[in-house]
Design an enzyme around this catalytic site. Structure first.
Site, PDB file in Angstrom:
ATOM      1  N   GLU A   1       0.834  -1.208   0.000  1.00  0.00           N
ATOM      2  CA  GLU A   1       0.000   0.000   0.000  1.00  0.00           C
ATOM      3  C   GLU A   1       0.868   1.258   0.000  1.00  0.00           C
ATOM      4  O   GLU A   1       2.062   1.185   0.295  1.00  0.00           O
ATOM      5  CB  GLU A   1      -0.952  -0.004   1.205  1.00  0.00           C
ATOM      6  CG  GLU A   1      -0.276  -0.336   2.512  1.00  0.00           C
ATOM      7  CD  GLU A   1      -1.260  -0.767   3.603  1.00  0.00           C
ATOM      8  OE1 GLU A   1      -1.440   0.012   4.538  1.00  0.00           O
ATOM      9  OE2 GLU A   1      -1.834  -1.878   3.502  1.00  0.00           O
TER      10      GLU A   1
ATOM     11  N   LYS B   1       2.632   4.648   1.211  1.00  0.00           N
ATOM     12  CA  LYS B   1       3.027   5.180   2.518  1.00  0.00           C
ATOM     13  C   LYS B   1       2.603   6.641   2.551  1.00  0.00           C
ATOM     14  O   LYS B   1       3.217   7.505   1.919  1.00  0.00           O
ATOM     15  CB  LYS B   1       4.528   5.055   2.732  1.00  0.00           C
ATOM     16  CG  LYS B   1       4.942   5.485   4.134  1.00  0.00           C
ATOM     17  CD  LYS B   1       6.380   5.153   4.429  1.00  0.00           C
ATOM     18  CE  LYS B   1       6.700   5.366   5.903  1.00  0.00           C
ATOM     19  NZ  LYS B   1       6.483   6.749   6.368  1.00  0.00           N
TER      20      LYS B   1
ATOM     21  N   ASP C   1       2.034  10.390   3.521  1.00  0.00           N
ATOM     22  CA  ASP C   1       2.910  11.367   4.166  1.00  0.00           C
ATOM     23  C   ASP C   1       2.064  12.306   5.022  1.00  0.00           C
ATOM     24  O   ASP C   1       1.814  13.444   4.664  1.00  0.00           O
ATOM     25  CB  ASP C   1       3.685  12.141   3.104  1.00  0.00           C
ATOM     26  CG  ASP C   1       4.870  12.879   3.697  1.00  0.00           C
ATOM     27  OD1 ASP C   1       5.181  12.656   4.889  1.00  0.00           O
ATOM     28  OD2 ASP C   1       5.487  13.675   2.970  1.00  0.00           O
TER      29      ASP C   1
ATOM     30  N   TYR D   1      -4.941   2.226   7.865  1.00  0.00           N
ATOM     31  CA  TYR D   1      -4.002   1.229   7.342  1.00  0.00           C
ATOM     32  C   TYR D   1      -3.821   0.028   8.260  1.00  0.00           C
ATOM     33  O   TYR D   1      -2.963  -0.809   8.025  1.00  0.00           O
ATOM     34  CB  TYR D   1      -2.661   1.844   6.973  1.00  0.00           C
ATOM     35  CG  TYR D   1      -1.932   2.591   8.081  1.00  0.00           C
ATOM     36  CD1 TYR D   1      -1.518   1.934   9.246  1.00  0.00           C
ATOM     37  CD2 TYR D   1      -1.634   3.945   7.945  1.00  0.00           C
ATOM     38  CE1 TYR D   1      -0.844   2.613  10.245  1.00  0.00           C
ATOM     39  CE2 TYR D   1      -0.947   4.629   8.933  1.00  0.00           C
ATOM     40  CZ  TYR D   1      -0.562   3.955  10.086  1.00  0.00           C
ATOM     41  OH  TYR D   1       0.101   4.625  11.073  1.00  0.00           O
TER      42      TYR D   1
ATOM     43  N   LYS E   1      10.985   3.437   0.671  1.00  0.00           N
ATOM     44  CA  LYS E   1      10.807   4.882   0.493  1.00  0.00           C
ATOM     45  C   LYS E   1      11.315   5.355  -0.865  1.00  0.00           C
ATOM     46  O   LYS E   1      12.284   4.829  -1.404  1.00  0.00           O
ATOM     47  CB  LYS E   1      11.564   5.629   1.592  1.00  0.00           C
ATOM     48  CG  LYS E   1      11.074   5.274   2.994  1.00  0.00           C
ATOM     49  CD  LYS E   1      10.405   6.428   3.678  1.00  0.00           C
ATOM     50  CE  LYS E   1      11.397   7.363   4.295  1.00  0.00           C
ATOM     51  NZ  LYS E   1      10.775   8.349   5.196  1.00  0.00           N
TER      52      LYS E   1
ATOM     53  N   CYS F   1      27.725  42.911 -17.806  1.00  0.00           N
ATOM     54  CA  CYS F   1      27.586  41.512 -18.198  1.00  0.00           C
ATOM     55  C   CYS F   1      28.872  40.741 -17.868  1.00  0.00           C
ATOM     56  O   CYS F   1      29.954  41.149 -18.285  1.00  0.00           O
ATOM     57  CB  CYS F   1      27.291  41.439 -19.695  1.00  0.00           C
ATOM     58  SG  CYS F   1      27.336  39.769 -20.355  1.00  0.00           S
TER      59      CYS F   1
ATOM     60  N   CYS G   1      30.603  39.716 -21.360  1.00  0.00           N
ATOM     61  CA  CYS G   1      31.206  40.651 -22.317  1.00  0.00           C
ATOM     62  C   CYS G   1      31.461  42.039 -21.748  1.00  0.00           C
ATOM     63  O   CYS G   1      32.034  42.887 -22.429  1.00  0.00           O
ATOM     64  CB  CYS G   1      30.323  40.772 -23.554  1.00  0.00           C
ATOM     65  SG  CYS G   1      28.833  41.741 -23.290  1.00  0.00           S
TER      66      CYS G   1
ATOM     67  N   CYS H   1      21.780  41.758 -20.658  1.00  0.00           N
ATOM     68  CA  CYS H   1      22.998  42.335 -21.194  1.00  0.00           C
ATOM     69  C   CYS H   1      22.607  43.155 -22.410  1.00  0.00           C
ATOM     70  O   CYS H   1      21.858  42.690 -23.262  1.00  0.00           O
ATOM     71  CB  CYS H   1      23.962  41.225 -21.608  1.00  0.00           C
ATOM     72  SG  CYS H   1      25.246  41.782 -22.727  1.00  0.00           S
TER      73      CYS H   1
ATOM     74  N   CYS I   1      28.128  40.402 -27.466  1.00  0.00           N
ATOM     75  CA  CYS I   1      28.283  39.479 -26.337  1.00  0.00           C
ATOM     76  C   CYS I   1      28.443  38.031 -26.825  1.00  0.00           C
ATOM     77  O   CYS I   1      27.603  37.521 -27.557  1.00  0.00           O
ATOM     78  CB  CYS I   1      27.057  39.593 -25.439  1.00  0.00           C
ATOM     79  SG  CYS I   1      27.117  38.489 -24.030  1.00  0.00           S
TER      80      CYS I   1
END
Ligand code: IVH
Length: 673
Positions: A112, A114, A116, A224, A313, A407, A410, A425, A431
């Site tokens: 089944e 798990k 959380d 469960y 897990k 930049c 460049c 830039c 560039c």
């Protein structure tokens, strides 16, 4: 550090994280990091059994319950499960089970999801819910009956028939992802604190001392199993037991399944992992349980966990690591993106070292400093991201991030428009990061239309350093081209011919080819028509640009920023020098004159015009009138008794005109005096 010291440190650390996690709902570290500490302690205690003590966190589960709720002793302890991450660990589990049961064939398992969420226990007497409790430390929990009664999926009365007079149902309280999103949106609206994830939201909601608040929170429940109360008449297997619980009114996972042997377990894991993201609630793995309840009893427990069950897990999707640096990536379009450089961390099944931070505002919003400890998330195929910072772990030497003014690739100016999140830039033509993009655009059919200069070729030319800017294209020779891979002499010749041909173009195409942000073909045509010459366009200030139909403040700013970047002007000059040319036309009459964009200085007494009148006329025609002569001055208009300004003009070689010439210019429009 000696082993016993290490053990002492680990215990203190784990206890502290237990309190953070269980009592305060404010974990400081990820589950994976916690697991690692826990496993290290377990391993050390196993190696040195003489150092094991009853008060070690490995000998109990969780931390003490909050003092405000009444405490409840569980009839049988609520234990937890051992974890497996690798297939080999699952195989070892299956082997231990078969050995423990002296099984001849494969074992049947109930598999089944798990969930959380948070473990709870529900006590029913004569079919009526009498008490509900949290797991707490496993031995005693908190009495949260009033809160649990508000959870609609928990039956207050058992349905159907055949239930035992006394029944303890165990399961998980959680929040569906969609409910969580809605609830957080509501929290936002009411300017209240948002929850980090559905699990924390469920924990916070269940822990409310006022059940009316809990009632407004969208909690759900999945059963469960049952508690250790020896109930008569319960089924022989776990899977049939869950069928019964469903008949009695409990939600059970629709994904649960009976599987056979190790292959069945792994196939189930793979299937659920694939479906994980489409499930309405968060899961962090799957749980395998020996299906036969009598067999479960025979296998029994070892310290904190059952031998008959294990949690397989998923790789942790969140992990904690250090933000080593924030570097800047310049994209093909010139966008500057801050990128988190992380201490390598295993998360979501891969090792992550980088994560995009999108833009400057995002860095600010997340309050990230270089040197911070951060939570990193990577779910499934999703790109890793920095979720949040752990401010309590910020070192004194942490430093703030600032977007660089130039930049990093460049050195051109970095600009950011007020309405945009992205900094860019401005050296589009120059560039290196934008080279390929700029060249492809420059050569494209609607720009300078250089046939044969496609993706692959641009890639090659740029990679081997032959071409850096569009101007370099006009310096290409047959030799350099023919040396390229997959380039026959004939096609090299053809390419050179079409480069040569591209030199004859139109101003509109040329403007478009520059690849200025927000300047498409139509705008380029308007600009060409309006200004008639590139020099007039280059000289136009924002106010003058705004007079062009369809040019708004953003486009005007983009144009100015582009032309203000010396790197770009350099390339434009190189292109002109290489022979790229077009026929200038008359600018459209209504706005531009020869005066537009030109700088005038008035000096001396003019025969008929007052100084103010001359100034007004020049300004109306788009000219600029300044008070002193410099290299930037285009014309000095001199009358009688002109003094030092006239002298300076002569010295600098600035053109000097009189009133008559001035009036001629103003009347005849574009013809330069
Ligand atoms: S069975 C003896 N089944 O996982 C323990 N637990 O580490 C029996 N959990 O705190 C637990 N989904 O709250 C079981 N399908 C599931 C589960 C599940 C989530 C939680 C449970 C427990 C923890 C065990």
């Amino acid at each position: 550090m000696s082993v016993s010291e290490r053990i002492r440190t680990l215990r203190a650390e784990i206890e502290r994280h237990n309190r953070q996690y269980f009592d305060l709902d404010a974990p400081l570290i990820s589950d994976a990091e916690y697991d690692q500490l826990f496993r290290e302690l377990q391993a050390l205690e196993a190696e040195h059994p003489q150092l094991l003590s009853a008060d070690s966190p490995t000998q109990r589960v969780g931390a003490a319950p909050l003092s405000e709720f009444a405490t409840v002793a569980h009839a049988t302890p609520m234990l937890s499960l051992n974890n497996a991450f690798a297939e080999a660990e699952v195989a070892a589990f299956d082997r231990r089970v078969r050995e423990g049961l002296a099984a001849i064939g494969e074992v049947e398992y109930a598999a089944e999801p798990k969930f959380d969420g948070l473990a709870i226990s529900l006590n029913y007497e004569q079919g009526v819910l009498v008490r509900g409790a949290t797991r707490g430390d496993g031995a005693t929990g908190e009495d949260v009956t009033a809160n649990l009664r508000t959870v609609r999926s928990i039956p207050l009365h058992l349905q159907g028939s055949g239930w035992p007079a006394v029944l303890e149902v165990r399961g998980e309280v959680l929040m569906w992802r969609s409910d969580f999103e809605r609830m957080n949106a509501r929290q936002r609206e009411h300017a209240e604190k948002e929850f980090v994830n559905p699990r924390n939201a469920a924990a916070g909601s269940l822990r409310q001392l006022d059940p009316r608040i809990t009632a407004r929170r969208p909690l759900r429940f999945f059963a469960y199993g049952v508690g250790g109360i020896a109930a008569t008449g319960l089924p022989a297997t776990h899977s049939v037991l869950l069928d019964r619980l469903a008949e009695w009114g409990f939600p059970v996972a629709p994904e649960r399944r009976r599987v056979t042997g190790l292959t069945g377990l792994i196939a189930y894991y793979v299937e659920i992992a694939r479906r994980r993201e489409s499930l309405p609630y968060a899961i962090d793995g799957v749980v395998y349980k020996v299906d036969d309840l009598a067999a479960q009893e025979r296998l029994g427990f070892v310290s904190r966990a059952p031998r008959f069950a294990i949690a397989h897990k998923f790789p942790a999707e969140e992990a904690v690591t250090e933000l080593l640096d924030i570097s800047i990536q310049v994209g093909r379009t010139g966008a500057l993106t801050p990128v988190a450089r992380l201490a390598p961390v295993f998360v979501g099944g891969v090792t992550v070292t980088n994560a995009t931070l999108h833009n400057e505002d995002e860095v600010l919003r997340k309050d990230l400093c270089i040197g911070d400890t951060v939570v990193v998330r990577r779910a499934g195929d999703v790109i890793p991201e920095v979720v949040r910072v752990l401010p309590e772990r910020r070192p004194a030497v942490a430093r703030r991030f600032v977007m660089p003014p130039t930049c990093p690739v460049c050195g051109s100016q970095v600009v950011r428009h007020p309405d945009e999140a992205v900094a860019r830039c401005s050296g589009g033509l120059y560039c290196p990061a934008q080279r390929k993009q700029a060249l492809l655009h420059f050569a494209s059919r609607r720009a300078l239309d250089i046939e044969g200069l496609g993706d692959k070729l641009v890639e090659q030319l740029v990679e081997c350093g032959i071409v850096r800017t569009p101007a370099d294209l006009y310096r290409l020779g047959l030799l350099a081209l023919a040396n390229l891979e997959r380039m026959a002499e004939k096609s090299a010749g053809n390419l050179l011919a079409s480069i040569e041909q591209s030199k004859q173009t139109t101003l509109a195409r040329f403007i478009y080819a520059l690849g200025i942000r927000n300047v498409g073909e139509a705008t380029a045509r308007d600009l060409a028509r309006h200004f008639g010459s590139l020099d007039r366009l280059l000289a136009a200030d924002e106010g003058q640009l705004l007079q062009v139909p369809d040019v708004g403040p953003i486009v005007a700013q983009c144009l100015r920023q582009f032309f203000d970047e010396p790197h770009n002007l350099e390339v434009i000059e190189q292109l002109r020098a290489a022979g790229v040319a077009w026929h200038d036309s008359e600018p459209s009459a209504q706005t531009v004159s020869a005066v537009a964009g030109k700088v005038f200085v008035l000096t001396g007494t003019l025969p008929s015009l007052t100084r103010d009148a001359a100034k007004a006329m020049l300004e109306a025609a788009g000219g600029k009138v300044t008070g002193s002569v410099s290299k930037k001055t285009d014309f000095v208009v001199a009358g009688t008794e002109a003094g030092s300004k006239l002298e300076k003009a002569r010295l600098l070689g600035v053109k000097v005109i009189d009133e008559e010439q001035l009036l001629a210019v103003l009347n005849t429009g574009p013809a330069a005096p």
